[in-house]
Each structure stands twice: as structure tokens, then as C-alpha cells.
Design an enzyme around this catalytic site. Structure first.
Site, short mmCIF file in Angstrom:
data_model
loop_
_atom_site.label_atom_id
_atom_site.label_comp_id
_atom_site.label_asym_id
_atom_site.label_seq_id
_atom_site.Cartn_x
_atom_site.Cartn_y
_atom_site.Cartn_z
N VAL A 1 -20.87 -25.74 24.60
CA VAL A 1 -20.43 -24.69 25.54
C VAL A 1 -18.94 -24.82 25.87
O VAL A 1 -18.42 -24.14 26.73
CB VAL A 1 -21.27 -24.76 26.85
CG1 VAL A 1 -22.74 -24.48 26.56
CG2 VAL A 1 -21.11 -26.12 27.56
N HIS B 1 -25.87 -21.71 23.32
CA HIS B 1 -26.14 -22.16 24.70
C HIS B 1 -25.09 -21.64 25.68
O HIS B 1 -24.99 -22.13 26.79
CB HIS B 1 -26.21 -23.70 24.76
CG HIS B 1 -27.43 -24.25 24.08
ND1 HIS B 1 -27.59 -25.59 23.79
CD2 HIS B 1 -28.54 -23.64 23.62
CE1 HIS B 1 -28.76 -25.77 23.20
NE2 HIS B 1 -29.36 -24.60 23.07
N ASN C 1 -23.87 -36.98 11.00
CA ASN C 1 -24.06 -37.47 12.36
C ASN C 1 -23.73 -38.95 12.41
O ASN C 1 -23.80 -39.64 11.38
CB ASN C 1 -25.52 -37.25 12.78
CG ASN C 1 -25.69 -37.18 14.28
OD1 ASN C 1 -25.03 -36.40 14.97
ND2 ASN C 1 -26.56 -38.03 14.81
N GLN D 1 -24.31 -25.42 19.63
CA GLN D 1 -25.01 -25.67 20.90
C GLN D 1 -23.98 -25.99 21.99
O GLN D 1 -24.34 -26.12 23.16
CB GLN D 1 -25.98 -26.85 20.75
CG GLN D 1 -27.04 -26.62 19.67
CD GLN D 1 -27.84 -27.87 19.39
OE1 GLN D 1 -28.86 -28.13 20.04
NE2 GLN D 1 -27.40 -28.67 18.44
N ALA E 1 -23.19 -31.60 20.32
CA ALA E 1 -22.20 -32.27 21.17
C ALA E 1 -21.43 -33.37 20.44
O ALA E 1 -20.31 -33.74 20.81
CB ALA E 1 -22.92 -32.86 22.38
N1 APR Z 1 -19.57 -37.96 15.16
C1 APR Z 1 -20.84 -37.74 14.72
N2 APR Z 1 -21.92 -37.77 15.52
C2 APR Z 1 -21.71 -38.02 16.83
C3 APR Z 1 -20.42 -38.26 17.36
C4 APR Z 1 -19.32 -38.22 16.46
N3 APR Z 1 -18.07 -38.43 16.86
N4 APR Z 1 -20.54 -38.48 18.71
C5 APR Z 1 -21.86 -38.38 18.99
N5 APR Z 1 -22.56 -38.11 17.88
C6 APR Z 1 -24.00 -37.88 17.75
C7 APR Z 1 -24.85 -38.65 18.74
O1 APR Z 1 -25.15 -39.95 18.26
C8 APR Z 1 -26.10 -37.77 18.81
O2 APR Z 1 -27.01 -38.09 17.77
O3 APR Z 1 -24.24 -36.53 18.05
C9 APR Z 1 -25.55 -36.36 18.57
C10 APR Z 1 -25.44 -35.56 19.85
O4 APR Z 1 -26.75 -35.33 20.33
P1 APR Z 1 -26.95 -34.80 21.82
O5 APR Z 1 -26.12 -35.61 22.74
O6 APR Z 1 -28.43 -34.70 22.05
O7 APR Z 1 -26.31 -33.35 21.79
P2 APR Z 1 -26.97 -32.01 21.22
O8 APR Z 1 -27.87 -32.32 20.08
O9 APR Z 1 -25.87 -31.07 21.00
O10 APR Z 1 -27.84 -31.53 22.49
C11 APR Z 1 -28.42 -30.26 22.41
O11 APR Z 1 -29.13 -30.48 24.71
O12 APR Z 1 -28.70 -31.02 26.90
C12 APR Z 1 -28.78 -30.00 26.01
O13 APR Z 1 -27.64 -28.00 26.27
C13 APR Z 1 -27.46 -29.33 25.90
O14 APR Z 1 -26.54 -28.22 23.96
C14 APR Z 1 -27.12 -29.43 24.42
C15 APR Z 1 -28.47 -29.66 23.78
#
Ligand code: APR
Length: 252
Positions: A117, A133, A222, A115, A38
Site C-alpha cells: 500500500v 490492498h 523471496n 499487496q 511487503a
Molecule cells: N527480499 C526478499 N524477500 C523478503 C525481503 C527482501 N528484502 N524482506 C522480506 N522478505 C520476505 C519475508 O521473509 C516474507 O516471506 O517477504 C515476505 C513478506 O511476507 P509478509 O510480511 O507476510 O508480507 P505479505 O505477504 O505482503 O503480506 C500480505 O498481509 O497483513 C497483510 O495487508 C497486509 O498486504 C499484506 C498482506
């Protein structure tokens, strides 16, 4: 020689240095795969889940995004996903998505396992995208899997084939991932020389196992470091778009 030891983070003014090192790995790799989460989409104004303003900071996903919530509280389930679908109505890829599409066109990356959608990788032009996903804009009947229109879900119509409830074609908590997509992503990641992981907390199983099954080198991009039982060869801590722009400037 790559200079700094593997596993060291590059951040702040060191992002350029990290990008230079990662581009060397990309040039040495005949087969690079990207895994996104995300954090790849937040710069397209789509909230993530566990970042500082993430969706799950204010909501329990089990109440709105699980298969149990679908059966036990369709009203709330429908309200949550309708709001997310409306939020995605006029979203656009950002420069980082377009850079990844160019990387595919130039043969620099082979595929993207995501991951997300949102469908933004496809919108930016990537062809080989494994939507692990699912895709929120693909609506189907929960019972007979008949594809339905987005507007039918939003207006709470039932399946016009079997009369059951409609839902977005995403993997809900408590559901298995689509086998076919998983197998394609697993095959690519198993074979790759380099896996670049972008914008994910690596909190969610089984996708968070991919960095461990990658046979090649692994890179973590990240905006925050995450505690994870895998030693990445390189970590660049910063915003996805900015890091991708730094890579793009050096990869030619
Ligand atoms: N650049 C880099 N990193 C970023 C940015 C950005 N602009 N914005 C956010 N992040 C980082 C956040 O700090 C976090 O560590 O991206 C990471 C996103 O992590 P999550 O919010 O947990 O998303 P994700 O890992 O994709 O979640 C996996 O969880 O809820 C389920 O189905 C949903 O696909 C999702 C899955």
C-alpha cells in the site's frame, strides 16, 4: 532445456544461476506479470508483516488493522495507521523498483499486481499497477467514501461531507478486495505466460491464490522459502533487490 528440474531452489552462490534460468523464461514469455508483497519494500526501510522483524510479530493485526478495530477502537486504529503513514512520508523506491519500471518500459513485464500500500511501484515509474490492498496515502470517509486529505486523517478531523470517521484507503482485515482491481489483476495473471512472485509469504487469501490460477509458468523470489501448496517452476531464495539486479544484468 532449462537445466535443473522445476521447483528446485536457487540460493546463495546459485542465485546467479537461478537468475540465468529465469531470464530464459522471461525471454520466452510474451506476457509476464509480477506479483509483489511487503518483501519488495523492506529494502526501502518499510517493515514487512511476517518476516523476522515483521509488524505482526509484535502486534495482533485484528486489534489495529481490521474493520472491527476501526469501529471498536478508533483511537488505537488511528494511532497505528498514523504511525505507518508518518513512516512512509519520505520513503523512496530502491533499485529493484526502478528495475521493474524499466522492465515495463521495455515491454518485458506487462503489469504488477501488488499487496503493498506504499505506492512505491508508481513512484518508481510503473504505470500498470494493481493495488490489490489499496494505497495508505489515499484517505476516505468510511461512511460515504468521500476522498479526504491525509492531514485531515492525521489530525483526526471527520468527513467534511457527512461527519463520519476517516480512514486510509486500504483493505482492512475482514474487508473484501476492490472488485475492479481484482478483476484486472486476475485477467492479466490468467493470461500470462509467466508470473513472477516477489517478496510475499503467500499467507493472505485471496491474493495467495494467484500463483495457482496463473496459466503460465511461475517463479518465486523471496528471502525465505515458504510452505505453499503450489509447485513453482523456479524458486530463487535471496533479497529482492539483489535478484532483480541479477535479472536486469542478463535480460538485455
Ligand atoms: N527480499 C526478499 N524477500 C523478503 C525481503 C527482501 N528484502 N524482506 C522480506 N522478505 C520476505 C519475508 O521473509 C516474507 O516471506 O517477504 C515476505 C513478506 O511476507 P509478509 O510480511 O507476510 O508480507 P505479505 O505477504 O505482503 O503480506 C500480505 O498481509 O497483513 C497483510 O495487508 C497486509 O498486504 C499484506 C498482506
Amino acid at each position: 532445456m532449462l537445466g535443473r528440474k522445476p521447483g528446485i531452489e536457487y540460493k546463495g552462490e546459485d542465485i546467479k544461476k537461478g537468475a540465468k534460468i529465469l531470464v530464459q523464461l522471461m525471454k520466452q514469455s510474451a506476457n509476464t506479470v509480477v506479483l509483489t508483497g511487503a518483501g519488495m519494500d523492506t529494502e526501502s526501510d518499510i517493515p514487512d508483516f511476517r518476516g523476522k522483524n515483521g509488524l505482526w510479530r509484535n502486534m495482533d493485526p485484528r486489534l489495529v488493522a481490521s474493520i472491527d478495530s476501526f469501529y471498536e477502537n478508533y483511537e488505537l486504529f488511528h494511532e497505528f495507521y498514523s504511525a505507518r503513514i508518518k513512516l512512509l512520508e519520505d520513503i523512496k523506491p530502491h533499485d529493484g523498483h526502478y528495475i521493474l519500471a524499466n522492465f515495463e518500459r521495455q515491454g518485458i513485464i506487462k503489469s504488477i499486481a501488488t499487496q503493498n500500500v506504499s505506492g512505491l511501484h508508481h513512484m518508481a515509474g510503473n504505470k500498470k499497477v494493481y493495488e490489490l490492498h489499496g494505497n495508505i496515502k489515499r484517505v476516505k470517509c468510511n461512511q460515504c467514501n468521500h476522498e479526504a486529505e491525509l492531514k485531515d486523517f492525521l489530525s483526526k478531523k471527520n468527513c467534511n461531507k457527512c461527519g463520519n470517521l476517516l480512514r486510509p484507503g486500504v483493505v482492512l482485515f475482514g474487508e473484501a478486495l476492490p472488485n475492479d482491481v481484482w478483476a484486472l489483476a486476475e485477467n492479466d495473471i490468467n493470461k500470462c505466460d509467466l508470473l513472477i512472485v516477489i517478496g510475499t509469504s503467500l499467507e493472505v487469501y485471496p491474493v495467495n491464490q494467484f500463483p495457482k490460477i496463473a496459466n503460465g509458468k511461475t517463479a518465486f523470489l523471496n528471502n525465505e522459502d515458504v510452505s505453499f501448496d503450489h509447485e513453482f517452476d523456479i524458486k530463487i531464495i535471496g533479497k529482492a533487490k539483489e535478484i532483480l539486479q541479477e535479472l536486469n544484468a542478463r535480460v538485455k
